[in-house]
Design a protein around this motif. Sequence first.
Motif, PDB file in Angstrom:
ATOM      1  N   GLY A  68    -116.223  35.459 -31.106  1.00  0.00           N
ATOM      2  CA  GLY A  68    -116.581  34.582 -32.212  1.00  0.00           C
ATOM      3  C   GLY A  68    -118.010  34.582 -32.082  1.00  0.00           C
ATOM      4  O   GLY A  68    -118.741  35.215 -30.961  1.00  0.00           O
ATOM      5  N   ASP A  69    -118.737  34.072 -32.999  1.00  0.00           N
ATOM      6  CA  ASP A  69    -120.173  33.406 -32.735  1.00  0.00           C
ATOM      7  C   ASP A  69    -120.272  32.903 -31.455  1.00  0.00           C
ATOM      8  O   ASP A  69    -121.632  32.774 -31.112  1.00  0.00           O
ATOM      9  N   ASP A  70    -119.592  32.275 -31.097  1.00  0.00           N
ATOM     10  CA  ASP A  70    -119.729  31.146 -29.865  1.00  0.00           C
ATOM     11  C   ASP A  70    -119.550  31.854 -28.376  1.00  0.00           C
ATOM     12  O   ASP A  70    -119.663  31.132 -27.604  1.00  0.00           O
ATOM     13  N   PHE A  71    -119.323  32.871 -28.205  1.00  0.00           N
ATOM     14  CA  PHE A  71    -118.881  33.600 -27.276  1.00  0.00           C
ATOM     15  C   PHE A  71    -120.267  34.021 -26.496  1.00  0.00           C
ATOM     16  O   PHE A  71    -121.157  34.557 -27.035  1.00  0.00           O
ATOM     17  N   PRO A  72    -120.447  33.713 -25.200  1.00  0.00           N
ATOM     18  CA  PRO A  72    -121.781  33.942 -24.578  1.00  0.00           C
ATOM     19  C   PRO A  72    -122.163  35.234 -24.419  1.00  0.00           C
ATOM     20  O   PRO A  72    -121.286  36.027 -23.773  1.00  0.00           O
ATOM     21  N   GLU A  73    -123.405  35.569 -24.569  1.00  0.00           N
ATOM     22  CA  GLU A  73    -124.112  36.835 -24.669  1.00  0.00           C
ATOM     23  C   GLU A  73    -123.890  37.289 -23.060  1.00  0.00           C
ATOM     24  O   GLU A  73    -123.856  38.458 -22.807  1.00  0.00           O
ATOM     25  N   GLU A  74    -124.151  36.509 -22.254  1.00  0.00           N
ATOM     26  CA  GLU A  74    -124.283  36.688 -20.769  1.00  0.00           C
ATOM     27  C   GLU A  74    -123.197  37.428 -20.285  1.00  0.00           C
ATOM     28  O   GLU A  74    -123.302  38.055 -19.179  1.00  0.00           O
ATOM     29  N   THR A  75    -121.949  36.832 -20.742  1.00  0.00           N
ATOM     30  CA  THR A  75    -120.776  37.394 -19.935  1.00  0.00           C
ATOM     31  C   THR A  75    -120.721  39.144 -20.685  1.00  0.00           C
ATOM     32  O   THR A  75    -120.545  39.848 -19.723  1.00  0.00           O
ATOM     33  N   LEU A  76    -121.058  39.401 -21.812  1.00  0.00           N
ATOM     34  CA  LEU A  76    -121.160  40.750 -21.989  1.00  0.00           C
ATOM     35  C   LEU A  76    -122.170  41.517 -21.267  1.00  0.00           C
ATOM     36  O   LEU A  76    -121.928  42.768 -21.023  1.00  0.00           O
TER      37      LEU A  76
ATOM     38  N   ILE B 127    -118.865  47.762 -23.805  1.00  0.00           N
ATOM     39  CA  ILE B 127    -118.398  46.886 -24.852  1.00  0.00           C
ATOM     40  C   ILE B 127    -118.859  47.063 -26.322  1.00  0.00           C
ATOM     41  O   ILE B 127    -118.610  46.305 -27.387  1.00  0.00           O
ATOM     42  N   GLU B 128    -118.765  48.614 -26.412  1.00  0.00           N
ATOM     43  CA  GLU B 128    -118.905  48.884 -27.651  1.00  0.00           C
ATOM     44  C   GLU B 128    -117.655  48.768 -28.731  1.00  0.00           C
ATOM     45  O   GLU B 128    -117.896  48.585 -29.874  1.00  0.00           O
ATOM     46  N   GLY B 129    -116.452  48.485 -27.935  1.00  0.00           N
ATOM     47  CA  GLY B 129    -115.407  48.191 -28.722  1.00  0.00           C
ATOM     48  C   GLY B 129    -115.139  46.737 -29.051  1.00  0.00           C
ATOM     49  O   GLY B 129    -114.020  46.401 -29.334  1.00  0.00           O
ATOM     50  N   VAL B 130    -116.152  45.869 -28.361  1.00  0.00           N
ATOM     51  CA  VAL B 130    -115.919  44.468 -28.530  1.00  0.00           C
ATOM     52  C   VAL B 130    -116.505  43.996 -29.908  1.00  0.00           C
ATOM     53  O   VAL B 130    -117.756  44.097 -29.934  1.00  0.00           O
ATOM     54  N   GLU B 131    -115.893  43.362 -30.983  1.00  0.00           N
ATOM     55  CA  GLU B 131    -116.363  43.250 -32.055  1.00  0.00           C
ATOM     56  C   GLU B 131    -116.908  41.924 -32.090  1.00  0.00           C
ATOM     57  O   GLU B 131    -116.243  40.901 -31.376  1.00  0.00           O
ATOM     58  N   ARG B 132    -117.902  41.430 -32.698  1.00  0.00           N
ATOM     59  CA  ARG B 132    -118.343  40.134 -32.811  1.00  0.00           C
ATOM     60  C   ARG B 132    -118.236  39.482 -34.199  1.00  0.00           C
ATOM     61  O   ARG B 132    -118.854  40.151 -35.202  1.00  0.00           O
ATOM     62  N   ALA B 133    -117.118  38.621 -34.435  1.00  0.00           N
ATOM     63  CA  ALA B 133    -116.952  38.229 -35.720  1.00  0.00           C
ATOM     64  C   ALA B 133    -117.154  36.946 -36.012  1.00  0.00           C
ATOM     65  O   ALA B 133    -117.410  36.044 -34.989  1.00  0.00           O
ATOM     66  N   PRO B 134    -117.524  36.501 -37.511  1.00  0.00           N
ATOM     67  CA  PRO B 134    -117.943  34.902 -37.777  1.00  0.00           C
ATOM     68  C   PRO B 134    -116.668  34.201 -37.425  1.00  0.00           C
ATOM     69  O   PRO B 134    -115.551  34.720 -37.629  1.00  0.00           O
ATOM     70  N   GLY B 135    -116.683  33.033 -36.758  1.00  0.00           N
ATOM     71  CA  GLY B 135    -115.902  32.354 -36.433  1.00  0.00           C
ATOM     72  C   GLY B 135    -115.643  31.919 -34.979  1.00  0.00           C
ATOM     73  O   GLY B 135    -116.654  32.166 -34.193  1.00  0.00           O
ATOM     74  N   LYS B 136    -114.565  31.468 -34.512  1.00  0.00           N
ATOM     75  CA  LYS B 136    -114.647  31.051 -33.174  1.00  0.00           C
ATOM     76  C   LYS B 136    -113.735  31.716 -32.295  1.00  0.00           C
ATOM     77  O   LYS B 136    -112.911  32.499 -32.918  1.00  0.00           O
ATOM     78  N   THR B 137    -114.171  32.039 -31.190  1.00  0.00           N
ATOM     79  CA  THR B 137    -113.529  32.820 -30.001  1.00  0.00           C
ATOM     80  C   THR B 137    -111.984  32.179 -29.943  1.00  0.00           C
ATOM     81  O   THR B 137    -111.806  31.225 -29.941  1.00  0.00           O
ATOM     82  N   PHE B 138    -111.151  33.138 -29.621  1.00  0.00           N
ATOM     83  CA  PHE B 138    -109.722  32.736 -29.094  1.00  0.00           C
ATOM     84  C   PHE B 138    -109.661  31.775 -28.231  1.00  0.00           C
ATOM     85  O   PHE B 138    -110.775  31.774 -27.079  1.00  0.00           O
ATOM     86  N   ARG B 139    -108.859  30.535 -28.138  1.00  0.00           N
ATOM     87  CA  ARG B 139    -108.810  29.499 -27.252  1.00  0.00           C
ATOM     88  C   ARG B 139    -107.722  29.283 -26.743  1.00  0.00           C
ATOM     89  O   ARG B 139    -106.472  29.318 -27.526  1.00  0.00           O
ATOM     90  N   TRP B 140    -107.556  29.140 -25.302  1.00  0.00           N
ATOM     91  CA  TRP B 140    -106.105  28.880 -24.724  1.00  0.00           C
ATOM     92  C   TRP B 140    -106.392  27.709 -23.817  1.00  0.00           C
ATOM     93  O   TRP B 140    -107.420  27.211 -23.159  1.00  0.00           O
ATOM     94  N   ALA B 141    -105.579  26.523 -23.864  1.00  0.00           N
ATOM     95  CA  ALA B 141    -105.673  25.348 -23.192  1.00  0.00           C
ATOM     96  C   ALA B 141    -104.369  25.265 -22.014  1.00  0.00           C
ATOM     97  O   ALA B 141    -103.179  25.459 -22.717  1.00  0.00           O
ATOM     98  N   GLY B 142    -104.355  25.002 -20.951  1.00  0.00           N
ATOM     99  CA  GLY B 142    -103.224  24.906 -20.067  1.00  0.00           C
ATOM    100  C   GLY B 142    -103.391  23.981 -18.944  1.00  0.00           C
ATOM    101  O   GLY B 142    -104.486  23.730 -18.507  1.00  0.00           O
TER     102      GLY B 142
END
Lengths: 308, 308
Positions: free
Chosen positions: B53-61, B71-86
């Motif tokens: 999503g918009d919120d994913f840090p550029e520094e990781t990429l 990371i050519e196949g990593v799409e940046r889409a409008p919205g929030k990145t997948f989130r998991w809580a455990g």
Amino acid sequence: MTTSSAILIIGSMAFDDLELPSGNERDVVGGSATYSAFAASCFAPVRTVAVVGDDFPEETLVAMRSRGISIEGVERAPGKTFRWAGRYDVDLIHRTTLDTQLNVFASFAPKLPETYRDTPFLLLGNIHPALQLDVLEQVRAPRFVLADTMNFWIEGEPKAVAAMLRRIDTLVVNDEEARQLSGKYNIRRAAKEILSRGPRRLIIKRGEHGALLFDEEGVFAAPGFPLEDVIDPTGAGDAFAGGLIGYLACQPEITPLALRRGMLHATATASFCVEAVGTRRIATVTRADIAARLTEIRALYEFGASTM
Amino acid sequence: MTTSSAILIIGSMAFDDLELPSGNERDVVGGSATYSAFAASCFAPVRTVAVVGDDFPEETLVAMRSRGISIEGVERAPGKTFRWAGRYDVDLIHRTTLDTQLNVFASFAPKLPETYRDTPFLLLGNIHPALQLDVLEQVRAPRFVLADTMNFWIEGEPKAVAAMLRRIDTLVVNDEEARQLSGKYNIRRAAKEILSRGPRRLIIKRGEHGALLFDEEGVFAAPGFPLEDVIDPTGAGDAFAGGLIGYLACQPEITPLALRRGMLHATATASFCVEAVGTRRIATVTRADIAARLTEIRALYEFGASTM
């Protein structure tokens, strides 16, 4: 041909009432000394110290004698034999103790036959740590002392367990017991803590996941042997200890390498134990059976180490 | 010098909220593709397919690119990145999923860059099985397909999971997932059942207890590496899969022996992952680090096999 030294085993001889996924079984002959003695007798002459009540079957004692197990040290006392009752989960991994009745073990004061007092290999099976110490003191300068214990004694008799730990070569417990004894969750930290309290080596059994040996050389991992038909895990830990001390009793020296090979032999021996209810399978297992399974266990590890 | 083939990895890129015994951590960069890509990049060039999503840090990429990960196949889409809580138990073994938000993954339709379509090694990381199949169909004749899945998909998407199983070489799941997928408690029976449904080989991860490989040669047991400091187990399974496919991508042929050695390299790779929160350690691990740990892992198995 290898010569083997004699092994003295103290532990319980018992009746077990088992709730297994395959059905309930009552009055199953069991006990740590019984399982360990059958296992060790594949390798070396065994001497047993235990007490049974009036109700213990003569045929089990006959079967033991026929395997070269001395039962001169098994006292028959008036009263009932030790009894344990447990329920296994459907996964056959977790179990709950439903009942423990010491019966004739409550007042047992082992007195070793004179012929037992020079036994070089000593297995202090899972029983009251005071009894373990009592037997240990009656043996003259044993070469190797292996001891087992359980949550029941760790909780209820911490001082006697601590005294026992200071007197042995190798402790064998399961992972829960190692955590309870050390107060540490991490298995490597638990091992370090327990080793600081006396034993030279520690073996942590992990059921179907195998066992770890911690010693001066580092860590060794024996794999669990994945069986298709696990019927009754009762006594597998005792058979493991019996197989281990049996293998060691055949070695010229107790080296780290001998310990590691002993762990694999112990795994092979214990794998037979779980294939039938009670002692039915372990009571008839042969050295040739163990050798065949050892080949299968070694295959679990085969990654062409020499050419990697 | 070995030549290595390229690896295509599809999976999640995510934020994780973790409740660890050492404290709570929010917005930790994670996801199966992220962990697997960092792990595999120690061995071979990696191509990633995922959506953030918009919120994913550029520094990781940036960090990924610096490790040779496309990371050519990593799409940046409008919205929030997948989130998991455990939440992890104090033993760091059991965990509970508290929340899963697909967010941008809910409407993700992966379209492989043309340059990705001839990638010989394919890792279908833990993500919706329909997406795994979608990617699989866009790759021309892959040499080797490794897939992961989890309880969430086994329960919720049984048909898509079944279709995926028919199309892959090797499935990697944990023991609970293997039991759930097969409906069998006994691990060897579970393995047999799963292998009858398509994959040529099955790997069952058992956390701290290592992993089992079932294939045409039988069973191989990779030990768990007992670490003194386990901080965060998140992503260890993904790092394992990444290390395995990375090692295989460097081999001239995918033989049973290569698989077995791959299991040990995977164990070594994954052992770094758990030493720090999130991808902090796995993102910087080197081939030399892995080689050093491999030596320690091999010592876990050393019993002088050649002279026994």
